[in-house]
Design an enzyme around this catalytic site. Structure first.
Site, PDB file in Angstrom:
ATOM      1  N   ASP A 176       0.817  -1.273  -0.096  1.00 51.24           N
ATOM      2  CA  ASP A 176       0.028   0.032  -0.224  1.00 51.24           C
ATOM      3  C   ASP A 176       0.824   1.130  -0.113  1.00 51.24           C
ATOM      4  O   ASP A 176       1.946   1.271   0.370  1.00 51.24           O
ATOM      5  CB  ASP A 176      -0.853   0.039   1.213  1.00 51.24           C
ATOM      6  CG  ASP A 176      -2.029  -0.970   1.147  1.00 51.24           C
ATOM      7  OD1 ASP A 176      -2.218  -1.437   0.197  1.00 51.24           O
ATOM      8  OD2 ASP A 176      -2.688  -1.150   2.288  1.00 51.24           O
ATOM      9  N   ARG A 177       0.235   2.310  -0.589  1.00 56.35           N
ATOM     10  CA  ARG A 177       0.998   3.603  -0.522  1.00 56.35           C
ATOM     11  C   ARG A 177       1.592   4.078   0.737  1.00 56.35           C
ATOM     12  O   ARG A 177       2.625   4.359   0.848  1.00 56.35           O
ATOM     13  CB  ARG A 177      -0.070   4.625  -1.022  1.00 56.35           C
ATOM     14  CG  ARG A 177       0.560   5.865  -1.073  1.00 56.35           C
ATOM     15  CD  ARG A 177      -0.403   7.033  -1.184  1.00 56.35           C
ATOM     16  NE  ARG A 177      -0.995   6.936  -2.580  1.00 56.35           N
ATOM     17  CZ  ARG A 177      -0.644   7.806  -3.725  1.00 56.35           C
ATOM     18  NH1 ARG A 177       0.601   8.550  -3.349  1.00 56.35           N
ATOM     19  NH2 ARG A 177      -1.090   7.703  -4.822  1.00 56.35           N
TER      20      ARG A 177
END
Length: 249
Positions: A63-64
């Site tokens: 995830d970012r």
């Protein structure tokens, strides 16, 4: 005058190891693993391609806002080998998280199906009997003296979207900094306190070195643990590898 591309130096500085066409990289939080297109400059894959000067593939995704170990392949053959090893669980992905509360047990298996749904225009997951099978194993590492916060290690036994975040919430131990999978959004940290610690070659697979690939805990999470009086088991890569071995055996 040729202006050097700073992304090249930054990428090189964060390389953990290279092995048989694979590059293990310590991804900072706030950077997506891949972009919507191969030309998207605002992603880790673009940084890898700039550094390599050629096509590079992301073996898996983070995830970012999750920091830590991300694996790239410089060759299609290396990509396939690594993905097959991950699918066969010959390569063990280990995460570290700072969570609310103190788990009751030293180890915990969360076995709860997850369904994907839309919420205010974005995809989220929740535990629901109609969802897809999902299992996460948790190890309790340390807690603050008051028991309000803990450091845990986690292994995803399946690969569902936002699995660890949703499962920790379901278990009553949402991530610090979690705003989506938390009944009351947590403002103790500007991102969810989740870090991909490393990959363990437990199957003797040639896709990776025999020694663990470790991305030491991100500095912002080290500072958060210090502020909350949660003791950390290690500081450098070799220390984290040894601490994980002790915890898991």
């Amino acid at each position: 005058m040729i202006v050097p591309d700073r992304r090249h130096d930054e990428f090189a500085r964060r390389i953990v190891a290279e092995h048989h066409g694979l590059v293990a990289w310590d991804k900072p939080a706030g950077l997506p693993s891949t972009g919507r297109t191969l030309d998207d400059p605002q992603c880790a894959q673009a940084h890898a391609m700039t550094w390599a000067g050629r096509m590079v593939w992301a073996v898996h995704q983070l995830d970012r806002d999750t920091s830590g170990l991300l694996l790239f392949a410089r060759k299609k053959s290396a990509l396939l080998r690594a993905q097959q090893a991950l699918a066969a669980r010959d390569l063990q992905k280990i995460y570290v998280a700072l969570v609310h509360g103190r788990p009751d047990n030293a180890t915990l298996l969360i076995d709860a199906p997850l369904r994907k749904r839309s919420q205010q225009g974005r995809s989220v997951v929740d535990v629901h009997r109609s969802g897809k099978s999902a299992q996460t194993r948790i190890w309790h590492w340390a807690s603050s003296p008051d028991g309000n916060y803990s450091l845990v290690a986690a292994e995803l036994l399946t690969g569902r979207t936002h699995q660890l975040r949703a499962h920790l919430h379901h278990a009553g131990h949402p991530l610090l900094g979690e705003t989506l999978y938390n009944d009351i959004p947590c403002a103790l940290h500007p991102r969810q306190a989740l870090h991909a610690l490393g990959l363990i070659n437990r199957g003797g697979h040639q896709a990776l070195p025999e020694t663990p690939l470790i991305a030491t805990l991100a500095e912002d999470l080290v500072a958060l643990a210090h502020d909350l009086h949660v003791p950390l088991p290690a500081r450098d890569a070799s220390g984290w590898a040894q601490a994980w071995h002790t915890l898991a055996t």
